[in-house]
Design a protein around this motif. Structure first.
Motif, short mmCIF file in Angstrom:
data_model
loop_
_atom_site.label_atom_id
_atom_site.label_comp_id
_atom_site.label_asym_id
_atom_site.label_seq_id
_atom_site.Cartn_x
_atom_site.Cartn_y
_atom_site.Cartn_z
N HIS A 399 -41.62 8.67 5.30
CA HIS A 399 -40.37 7.93 5.46
C HIS A 399 -40.45 6.92 6.61
O HIS A 399 -39.80 5.86 6.57
CB HIS A 399 -39.22 8.91 5.70
CG HIS A 399 -37.91 8.24 5.99
ND1 HIS A 399 -37.21 7.52 5.03
CD2 HIS A 399 -37.15 8.18 7.13
CE1 HIS A 399 -36.11 7.06 5.56
NE2 HIS A 399 -36.04 7.43 6.84
N ASN A 406 -44.03 -3.26 3.94
CA ASN A 406 -43.02 -2.75 3.01
C ASN A 406 -42.55 -1.38 3.50
O ASN A 406 -43.34 -0.45 3.63
CB ASN A 406 -43.60 -2.65 1.60
CG ASN A 406 -42.54 -2.39 0.55
OD1 ASN A 406 -41.68 -1.54 0.73
ND2 ASN A 406 -42.60 -3.13 -0.55
N HIS A 407 -41.25 -1.24 3.76
CA HIS A 407 -40.70 0.03 4.26
C HIS A 407 -40.55 1.07 3.15
O HIS A 407 -40.39 2.26 3.46
CB HIS A 407 -39.34 -0.22 4.92
CG HIS A 407 -39.44 -1.00 6.19
ND1 HIS A 407 -39.56 -0.42 7.42
CD2 HIS A 407 -39.47 -2.35 6.40
CE1 HIS A 407 -39.63 -1.35 8.36
NE2 HIS A 407 -39.57 -2.54 7.77
N TRP A 408 -40.58 0.64 1.89
CA TRP A 408 -40.30 1.56 0.78
C TRP A 408 -41.56 2.05 0.07
O TRP A 408 -41.51 3.05 -0.64
CB TRP A 408 -39.39 0.88 -0.25
CG TRP A 408 -38.02 0.65 0.26
CD1 TRP A 408 -37.51 -0.50 0.79
CD2 TRP A 408 -36.97 1.63 0.33
NE1 TRP A 408 -36.21 -0.33 1.18
CE2 TRP A 408 -35.85 0.99 0.91
CE3 TRP A 408 -36.86 2.97 -0.02
CZ2 TRP A 408 -34.64 1.64 1.13
CZ3 TRP A 408 -35.66 3.63 0.19
CH2 TRP A 408 -34.58 2.95 0.76
N VAL A 412 -41.73 5.92 -1.43
CA VAL A 412 -41.62 6.02 -2.89
C VAL A 412 -42.87 6.65 -3.49
O VAL A 412 -42.80 7.55 -4.35
CB VAL A 412 -41.35 4.63 -3.50
CG1 VAL A 412 -41.47 4.68 -5.02
CG2 VAL A 412 -39.96 4.13 -3.10
#
Length: 959
Positions: A399, A406-408, A412
């Motif tokens: 997290h 890219n933070h996601w 993911v």
């Protein structure tokens, strides 16, 4: 317990299972268990020191000039991995004893297992990176033997080759990276390297070193794109699979990344390479695992996925990521070993691992169902089991990880990987154990005895205990994590607990579990899509690459390496001539500093005879017997040349070698035609003659140059002359060089000599056991042979000279350290005397009086020489360092005693054994049906009487 003993125990113990194999399965497994238990207890004796934060060190010089020392280090990280290796090893041994069938060679299996165990312990305890590399390659070799243990299975042999190829190539790359790292720091000791983070990361060679080391780690730990070999290793017996996947082999790469974490992590290169590779491996392995029908294949790809998870955590470069990685290594070892052993139980009882033929086993195998279900739920990340705790920590780290801006991406991907992980765990449970009982099992399954289910049950108890009471292992995990982190970062908070509140990791975990259950609801349509969708197969790609490499190698090597010695010699000689000519044409030649010495008529005559014999050999070489005679003349003239040049040692050696080789070649010629057929065209012979003349002229020019000029560097002979007596205790410089200054070369040479004799023996054994034997026994000579094969005069003569020659050999042996002689020459002299006995009375008569097999004589020689060299270690000297002293025993004069004499004795025995074994091999081929071997020493013997009824008189009276 000493760290040296801790590492050595499995290797010494590997000698025992084979010995105990004949005592029964229980004795064989028991001795293996005992050896591992001793090592495990010895490891625990160091626990108080490690818990106190201290590092246990042990050091012994091996090859200090090369930086290779036997240096061991036991810190928290090393203790952790050694604990897993030995602890789970105990359970695997107990399980394996009951798993293997009575047709399996248990001694062989446990021998390989202990070798593998010792190599793994060596890796995790090594402080010297060169020593670590030695153990690293040993794990590849030992795993090759374990994976291919079932030699009758093609998939086992293929899996073993694939594992060795991939991990071996990675190991070669890692050698380069480690050598670079050692050069950057100036030391090959890990304890020194780990203190030079800034110097390593600032060096321009940091990136090449990092790439090479990671290549070794990724291949060993099955990271993308090298993940494909690990599932194919499942062809090994289940105890091997459980050991490889949980505590050894694949964890070696993880260990090395953790060990090198303080100095290699924290850079963009480390972060992007390691994190990306781990993330891809985690997701890819989980997706593939879901659609596998073989229980072990499903678990194998799940291992790939979880190794990717650990790699990703180490790649983040944070202290919390390292802590989570350490904790998951512990948890994964417990539930994965239990799962593989459970799959083995199912296979053992139901005779199938195909999940499509299973189901309903919870009614038939309730104990196995309970063990497997708890372990699988832990792997899925269900609360109150240890896998849940480390999975939550992984999701928490994901997290907070930003990849490629890219933070996601990482959160993911981590969630998707966890989702598929939960799905294949649910499939493992549901499709194997749940549902109705079937009536088409290959055999009716049932729970096995406690010997098989108790080892995985112990691991499952740990799964539950850690899951509900993580505080029990919290301090231990933090100790290990601190050993990983070193001085690069600090652990700020303790995070190992069941409830953290409503944090993002909890929501990600819920999504993964619910998503995994949802995938199971739509599994059948997903399976159809998976099976109909074209996708690249890593195995097919690997085999295509190997085939392409082989074809390329054939294209490059076949024109050069086609079996023609003439071509090899021509290419090598032409290359040397060209390089030498280039050096002469572009360099400078110093002026001569001395004049040629005048030559008398005797050396000129000897030179002329040598040239004449050599020319005759070239012109008449197709007559094999004549060529052999000319070879003997050449050797004899060379021996005379050595005498003329005041080199009696060389002359004696050359002469005795000539005698022995001529006799052996005469025996070999007995099986060949008299003439060599013409194979070369006239044009090729002209070409070969031109190359030979050019090489001769070049050699003459080089020798002429050096005889008239001083060498650029000081000759090493001056050192030998100055130190022969005071360093080696002998005035015969040649012998001192052989047994002291270059004793290691001599030791290698007698080993090669023994191997050559054994190969000759093996070849003749093959001929005698095959269809060639009949042809040899029934061959008809192409010309009449003498009827008196063992003449009385020769028999009498050889008996008379035998003790004389033995006495001469004994004398030559004793005087060799100070006068011309030594073990090699003495061995050849004694061999000649023994060869004459065979020639005089025949093979059968001589062999019947043989007390010691020549194989043993060779082995005794090598052992005597080797133990003599090892003896120098006990006084702190390098291998094969000789020593000497003078003693006086009345009424004799003072005389010298030197350890070199023992080494020379080994040389003597090896030479005698090798020569006689070669002779014996050729002699056995010489047998014929029409000439039965006689038990008597000669064909005409006055001591024998002829029966009266054949009409002949008593031979005593006639003779």
């Amino acid at each position: 317990m000493s760290l040296f003993l801790l590492v050595a125990l499995p290797f010494f113990g590997a000698l025992l299972p084979g010995i105990m194999n004949s005592a029964g399965r229980t004795a064989c497994a028991g001795i293996t268990f005992t050896v591992t238990l001793m090592a495990f207890v010895g490891l625990l004796t160091n626990l108080p020191t490690v818990l106190a934060g201290e590092v246990v060190m042990a050091r012994a010089n091996w090859m200090p000039e090369l930086g290779l020392n036997f240096t061991l280090m036991l810190d928290g990280l090393g203790f952790f991995f050694a604990f897993l290796i030995l602890g789970i090893g105990l359970l695997i041994i107990a399980y394996g004893k009951h798993y293997l069938s009575r047709d399996d060679n248990m001694g062989e299996f446990f021998t390989y297992l202990l070798l593998f165990q010792g190599a793994m312990v060596g890796i995790v305890l090594s402080d010297n990176i060169l020593l670590l590399l030695v153990f690293w390659e040993m794990t590849s070799l030992a795993s090759f033997l374990l994976i291919g243990y079932w030699k009758h299975l093609p998939e086992g042999r293929q899996g073993a080759r694939m594992a060795l190829t991939v991990t071996g190539m990675g190991g070669l790359a890692m050698i380069g990276g480690m050598l670079i790292l050692g050069q950057i720091v100036g030391s090959y000791d890990l304890s020194v390297i780990l203190q030079n983070r800034e110097a390593i990361q600032a060096d321009p060679l940091y990136v090449p070193a990092l790439l090479l080391i990671l290549l070794g780690c990724f291949t060993k730990s099955a990271q993308f794109p090298f993940h494909f070999w690990l599932p194919h290793a499942m062809a090994a017996p289940t105890p091997v699979s459980a050991y490889l996947h949980s505590a050894t082999m694949v964890k070696a790469g993880i260990f090395l990344m953790a060990r090198m974490w303080p100095v290699l992590s924290g850079t963009p290169e480390w972060f992007y390479i390691v994190t990306t590779a781990g993330l891809i491996t985690m997701v890819l392995g989980a997706v593939i695992a879901l659609f596998k029908h073989d229980l072990k294949a499903l678990l194998a790809f799940s291992t790939v996925s979880h190794l990717g998870l650990i790699t990703m955590l180490l790649g983040t470069g944070t202290a919390f990521g390292a802590l989570a990685a350490v904790f998951h290594i512990l948890n994964h070892a417990t539930f994965k070993a239990a799962l593989f052993m459970s799959a083995g139980i199912v296979d053992h009882e139901a005779h199938t691992r195909d999940i499509r033929r299973l189901g309903g086993l919870r009614h038939l195998m309730p104990v196995t169902f309970t063990i497997a279900t708890l372990a699988a739920l832990s792997m899925a990340g269900i609360p109150f089991l240890n896998g849940f705790l480390s999975k939550e920590m992984m999701l928490e780290e994901a997290h907070h990880t930003v990849l490629f801006g890219n933070h996601w991406l990482v959160p993911v991907m981590a969630t998707v990987g966890s989702l598929f992980s939960a799905a294949y765990c649910f499939r493992f449970i549901g499709h194997t154990f749940l549902g109705r009982v079937r009536d088409d099992y290959p055999t009716k399954p049932h729970d096995p005895g406690a010997g098989m289910w108790l080892p995985p049950a112990i691991l499952v108890v740990l799964v539950v205990v850690i899951g509900v009471a993580p505080f029990l292992v919290q301090d231990f995990v933090f100790m290990v994590a601190k050993a990983v982190i070193g001085e690069a970062a600090e652990l700020k908070t303790k995070y190992i607990k069941i409830w953290h509140g409503l944090v993002p990791a909890l929501y990600m975990s819920i999504i993964a579990v619910v998503g995994g259950l949802s995938l199971m609801l739509v599994f059948k349509p997903l399976l159809k899509i998976w099976e109909t969708t074209p996708r690249p197969e890593a195995k097919v790609i690997f085999e295509a690459i190997i085939d392409a490499v082989v074809r390329l190698a054939q294209v490059l090597t076949h024109p050069l390496h086609n079996g023609s010695f003439t071509r090899y010699a021509m290419i090598g000689i032409v290359t040397m001539i060209a390089v030498g000519y280039h050096a002469w044409a572009t360099g400078t030649v110093a002026a001569p500093v001395r004049e040629l010495q005048a030559s008398g008529p005797v050396p000129i005559a000897g030179w002329a005879m040598l040239v004449a014999a050599t020319a005759g050999l070239v012109l008449m070489h197709r007559n094999r017997l004549l060529a052999l005679i000319l070879i003997g003349i050449v050797g004899l003239m060379v021996s005379i040349g050595f005498v003329y040049l005041s080199a009696p040692d060389l002359a004696m050696t050359q002469f005795t070698v000539e005698v022995v080789t001529i006799i052996l070649l005469l025996l070999a010629l007995n099986f060949l035609p008299n003439r060599t057929p013409t194979e070369s065209t006239p044009l090729r012979r002209v070409r070969d003659a031109g190359v030979a003349v050019a090489a001769g002229v070049a050699t003459f020019a080089l020798a002429y140059h050096y005889m008239l000029r001083d060498t650029v560097a000081t000759s090493i002979s001056e050192y030998h002359l100055a130190n022969s007596y005071k360093g080696g205790g002998g005035t015969n410089v040649v012998n001192v060089i052989l047994v002291d200054f270059r004793g290691f070369d001599t030791y290698g040479e007698i080993i090669v000599l023994g191997i050559a004799a054994l190969l000759i023996y093996a070849l003749t054994e093959t001929l005698l056991d095959g269809p060639v034997r009949r042809r040899l026994l029934n061959r008809v000579p192409d010309q009449a042979r003498s009827g008196d094969m063992h003449p009385m005069m020769m028999v009498v003569l050889t008996r008379v000279i035998m003790p004389v020659v033995l006495l001469v050999g004994f004398y030559i042996f004793l005087r060799g350290h100070n006068e011309p002689g030594g073990g090699f020459i003495a061995g050849l002299i004694v061999s000649i005397a023994m060869v004459m006995q065979y020639m005089a009375s025949g093979f059968s008569w001589a062999t019947a009086r043989l007390r010691y097999p020549y194989h043993g004589v060779i082995g005794a020689g090598v052992l005597v020489a080797g133990f003599t060299g090892i003896g120098s270690w006990f006084v702190g000297k390098p291998f094969l360092t000789s020593d000497f002293t003078y003693v006086r025993i009345p009424p004799f004069h003072k005389f010298e005693l030197a350890t070199a004499a023992l080494f020379d004795l080994g040389v003597f025995l090896a030479v005698v054994g090798a020569v006689m074994l070669s002779l014996e091999s050729f002699s056995r081929l010489a047998r014929r049906v029409d000439k039965p071997e006689s038990e008597h020493p000669m064909d005409i013997d006055p001591s024998r009487n002829v029966p009266a009824d054949d009409g002949t008189a008593d031979m005593k009276g006639d003779n």
